[in-house]
Scaffold this motif. Structure first.
Motif, PDB file in Angstrom:
ATOM      1  N   ILE A 104      -0.631  12.411  -0.214  1.00  0.00           N
ATOM      2  CA  ILE A 104      -0.415  12.587   1.224  1.00  0.00           C
ATOM      3  C   ILE A 104      -0.418  11.245   1.928  1.00  0.00           C
ATOM      4  N   LEU A 105      -1.318  10.357   1.516  1.00  0.00           N
ATOM      5  CA  LEU A 105      -1.379   9.025   2.125  1.00  0.00           C
ATOM      6  C   LEU A 105      -0.086   8.244   1.854  1.00  0.00           C
ATOM      7  N   ALA A 106       0.446   8.403   0.630  1.00  0.00           N
ATOM      8  CA  ALA A 106       1.695   7.703   0.306  1.00  0.00           C
ATOM      9  C   ALA A 106       2.840   8.202   1.186  1.00  0.00           C
ATOM     10  N   ILE A 107       2.894   9.525   1.408  1.00  0.00           N
ATOM     11  CA  ILE A 107       3.929  10.072   2.288  1.00  0.00           C
ATOM     12  C   ILE A 107       3.769   9.548   3.710  1.00  0.00           C
ATOM     13  N   LEU A 108       2.508   9.493   4.167  1.00  0.00           N
ATOM     14  CA  LEU A 108       2.249   8.970   5.505  1.00  0.00           C
ATOM     15  C   LEU A 108       2.644   7.490   5.608  1.00  0.00           C
ATOM     16  N   VAL A 109       2.410   6.756   4.523  1.00  0.00           N
ATOM     17  CA  VAL A 109       2.802   5.340   4.515  1.00  0.00           C
ATOM     18  C   VAL A 109       4.319   5.213   4.649  1.00  0.00           C
ATOM     19  N   MET A 110       5.074   6.021   3.908  1.00  0.00           N
ATOM     20  CA  MET A 110       6.536   5.973   3.999  1.00  0.00           C
ATOM     21  C   MET A 110       7.021   6.365   5.390  1.00  0.00           C
ATOM     22  N   ILE A 111       6.426   7.428   5.952  1.00  0.00           N
ATOM     23  CA  ILE A 111       6.814   7.841   7.308  1.00  0.00           C
ATOM     24  C   ILE A 111       6.514   6.729   8.309  1.00  0.00           C
ATOM     25  N   PHE A 112       5.358   6.091   8.132  1.00  0.00           N
ATOM     26  CA  PHE A 112       4.978   5.005   9.035  1.00  0.00           C
ATOM     27  C   PHE A 112       5.971   3.849   8.962  1.00  0.00           C
TER      28      PHE A 112
ATOM     29  N   ILE B  20      12.242  -3.504   5.303  1.00  0.00           N
ATOM     30  CA  ILE B  20      11.018  -2.828   5.764  1.00  0.00           C
ATOM     31  C   ILE B  20      10.763  -1.557   4.955  1.00  0.00           C
ATOM     32  N   ILE B  21      11.796  -0.770   4.717  1.00  0.00           N
ATOM     33  CA  ILE B  21      11.624   0.463   3.942  1.00  0.00           C
ATOM     34  C   ILE B  21      11.256   0.151   2.493  1.00  0.00           C
ATOM     35  N   ALA B  22      11.830  -0.917   1.929  1.00  0.00           N
ATOM     36  CA  ALA B  22      11.477  -1.297   0.556  1.00  0.00           C
ATOM     37  C   ALA B  22      10.005  -1.695   0.457  1.00  0.00           C
ATOM     38  N   VAL B  23       9.506  -2.430   1.448  1.00  0.00           N
ATOM     39  CA  VAL B  23       8.080  -2.798   1.472  1.00  0.00           C
ATOM     40  C   VAL B  23       7.210  -1.546   1.535  1.00  0.00           C
TER      41      VAL B  23
ATOM     42  N   PHE C 185       7.971   1.423   0.445  1.00  0.00           N
ATOM     43  CA  PHE C 185       8.068   2.128  -0.842  1.00  0.00           C
ATOM     44  C   PHE C 185       7.117   1.530  -1.875  1.00  0.00           C
ATOM     45  N   PHE C 186       7.069   0.215  -1.954  1.00  0.00           N
ATOM     46  CA  PHE C 186       6.187  -0.439  -2.925  1.00  0.00           C
ATOM     47  C   PHE C 186       4.714  -0.209  -2.573  1.00  0.00           C
ATOM     48  N   ILE C 187       4.390  -0.210  -1.281  1.00  0.00           N
ATOM     49  CA  ILE C 187       3.001   0.057  -0.875  1.00  0.00           C
ATOM     50  C   ILE C 187       2.632   1.497  -1.214  1.00  0.00           C
ATOM     51  N   ALA C 188       3.566   2.444  -1.033  1.00  0.00           N
ATOM     52  CA  ALA C 188       3.303   3.843  -1.381  1.00  0.00           C
ATOM     53  C   ALA C 188       3.055   4.002  -2.874  1.00  0.00           C
TER      54      ALA C 188
ATOM     55  N   LEU D 143       0.233   3.653  -9.083  1.00  0.00           N
ATOM     56  CA  LEU D 143       1.319   3.631 -10.059  1.00  0.00           C
ATOM     57  C   LEU D 143       1.790   2.190 -10.272  1.00  0.00           C
ATOM     58  N   ASN D 144       0.817   1.319 -10.526  1.00  0.00           N
ATOM     59  CA  ASN D 144       1.150  -0.092 -10.717  1.00  0.00           C
ATOM     60  C   ASN D 144       2.058  -0.293 -11.927  1.00  0.00           C
ATOM     61  N   LYS D 145       1.762   0.483 -12.983  1.00  0.00           N
ATOM     62  CA  LYS D 145       2.604   0.375 -14.171  1.00  0.00           C
ATOM     63  C   LYS D 145       4.019   0.853 -13.871  1.00  0.00           C
ATOM     64  N   VAL D 146       4.087   1.946 -13.112  1.00  0.00           N
ATOM     65  CA  VAL D 146       5.409   2.440 -12.719  1.00  0.00           C
ATOM     66  C   VAL D 146       6.131   1.413 -11.859  1.00  0.00           C
ATOM     67  N   LEU D 147       5.374   0.764 -10.952  1.00  0.00           N
ATOM     68  CA  LEU D 147       5.960  -0.258 -10.092  1.00  0.00           C
ATOM     69  C   LEU D 147       6.519  -1.406 -10.917  1.00  0.00           C
ATOM     70  N   THR D 148       5.751  -1.835 -11.914  1.00  0.00           N
ATOM     71  CA  THR D 148       6.230  -2.908 -12.779  1.00  0.00           C
ATOM     72  C   THR D 148       7.487  -2.486 -13.532  1.00  0.00           C
ATOM     73  N   SER D 149       7.481  -1.254 -14.021  1.00  0.00           N
ATOM     74  CA  SER D 149       8.654  -0.747 -14.741  1.00  0.00           C
ATOM     75  C   SER D 149       9.865  -0.647 -13.820  1.00  0.00           C
ATOM     76  N   VAL D 150       9.620  -0.206 -12.582  1.00  0.00           N
ATOM     77  CA  VAL D 150      10.719  -0.090 -11.621  1.00  0.00           C
ATOM     78  C   VAL D 150      11.337  -1.451 -11.334  1.00  0.00           C
ATOM     79  N   LEU D 151      10.475  -2.457 -11.144  1.00  0.00           N
ATOM     80  CA  LEU D 151      10.987  -3.800 -10.857  1.00  0.00           C
ATOM     81  C   LEU D 151      11.754  -4.362 -12.049  1.00  0.00           C
ATOM     82  N   ALA D 152      11.193  -4.160 -13.253  1.00  0.00           N
ATOM     83  CA  ALA D 152      11.887  -4.644 -14.443  1.00  0.00           C
ATOM     84  C   ALA D 152      13.222  -3.929 -14.630  1.00  0.00           C
ATOM     85  N   GLY D 153      13.191  -2.605 -14.456  1.00  0.00           N
ATOM     86  CA  GLY D 153      14.438  -1.845 -14.579  1.00  0.00           C
ATOM     87  C   GLY D 153      15.449  -2.228 -13.520  1.00  0.00           C
ATOM     88  N   ALA D 154      14.954  -2.474 -12.313  1.00  0.00           N
ATOM     89  CA  ALA D 154      15.862  -2.876 -11.230  1.00  0.00           C
ATOM     90  C   ALA D 154      16.519  -4.212 -11.541  1.00  0.00           C
ATOM     91  N   GLY D 155      15.738  -5.112 -12.187  1.00  0.00           N
ATOM     92  CA  GLY D 155      16.313  -6.397 -12.562  1.00  0.00           C
ATOM     93  C   GLY D 155      17.422  -6.253 -13.586  1.00  0.00           C
TER      94      GLY D 155
END
Length: 313
Positions: free
Chosen positions: A39-47, A84-87, A89-92, A98-110
């Motif tokens: 719920i906090l992550a959703i609120l962060v994205m909405i914010f 701003i939206i990308a920032v 998303f990463f904070i959410a 999901l730090n591991k997921v974040l790392t995987s997302v960044l590597a995959g995005a590269g």
């Protein structure tokens, strides 16, 4: 799940259902435990989406006050919103642990970004060219330009192409890279332009009188401002006429202004030449078949003989 009977593996339905239920129960437990973070992550994205809208409005208002072109404003606003939206998303993702997921997302995005970059080199060239064009004051929406054998009013400058509307009301889409790499003329960048009109007169004309009349006609129609004047010069001995050019200044913001400036000048020059018996000749071709190439025949008719023969008949 499996029982062994007489050295044979036997499937156990009860154990399988129990295993699936245990896994689902574990997922439900994890979901309940992580529900506050979710719920906090959703609120962060909405914010951050809300913040992006506010920042976009502020940036748009600020750039309009600085008299920036609409194309620059649109592209700048889009970049600010994406960042701003990308920032957010990463904070959410961090809130969801999901730090591991974040790392995987960044590597995959590269990796994906590299693959896309190689596959879409032409598109990326147009994108970067669009960014360059958006920050150049020489090209703005509403300008009349000539480029790549096309002429028209600029309707849109985006990250892919420049859209112009021709005088026949048809739209032409030119890739940005073509505008950046090739020369283009912007008729709207200056308020005044010199119009060049070619004309000719017959060899029997008084050339000094022709020059005087032409200058007088053009000066009466088109006002010449400071450091501007009407220029007249004979340019060539033609086959049936002497050619000259007259150049004058007028208000020009698009090709149509040049067209009708020439129209007015031609009407006035033609009328004045007629009043002063000055001829504007047209080419004449004479077909010479040669004197010795044609022969004539004389036919003599003996009327008496004809009448006698008619009597005999």
């Amino acid at each position: 799940m499996y029982l062994y009977q007489d050295n044979k593996e036997v499937f156990n339905v009860t154990d399988s259902v129990t295993g699936i239920w245990d896994k689902m129960a574990g997922w439900v437990d994890k979901l309940i435990l992580n529900l506050p973070n979710f719920i906090l992550a959703i609120l962060v994205m909405i914010f951050f989406v809300f913040i992006a809208k506010l920042v976009v409005k502020f940036v748009r208002r600020l750039m309009r006050k600085s008299n920036a072109s609409s194309s620059i404003i649109d592209i700048s606003v889009s970049f600010v919103k994406i960042i701003i939206i990308a920032v957010g998303f990463f904070i959410a993702l961090g809130v969801l642990d999901l730090n591991k997921v974040l790392t995987s997302v960044l590597a995959g995005a590269g990796v994906v970004g590299l693959a896309i970059g190689l596959a879409l080199q032409g598109t990326l060239h147009n994108t970067f060219s669009g960014i360059i064009l958006s920050f150049r004051s020489e090209l703005e929406v509403g300008d009349w330009i000539e480029s790549n054998d096309f002429a028209g009013e600029v309707q849109e400058v985006n990250l892919r192409n420049v859209v112009i509307k021709q005088s026949d009301n048809n739209l032409v889409i030119i890739p940005n890279i073509k505008i950046v790499e090739n020369p283009f003329k912007n008729l709207s960048s200056t308020s005044r332009s010199r119009v060049i009109l070619d004309c000719r007169v017959g060899y029997e004309s008084d050339l000094e009188e022709v020059e005087k009349i032409t200058l007088h006609v053009i000066e009466n129609i088109f006002d010449q401002k400071e450091n501007e004047k009407v220029e007249f010069a004979y340019t060539k001995f033609g086959k049936s006429s002497i050619k000259f050019v007259v150049r004058f200044w007028t208000d020009v913001s698009k090709q149509r202004d040049i067209l009708f400036a020439k129209h007015k000048a031609i009407l006035a020059i033609r009328k004045s030449f007629n009043e002063n018996s000055i001829q504007i000749p047209f080419p004449i071709k004479t077909l010479d078949f040669g004197k010795n190439k044609l022969s004539s025949e004389t036919i003599h008719i003996n009327s008496k003989t004809d009448s006698d023969s008619s009597k005999e008949e």
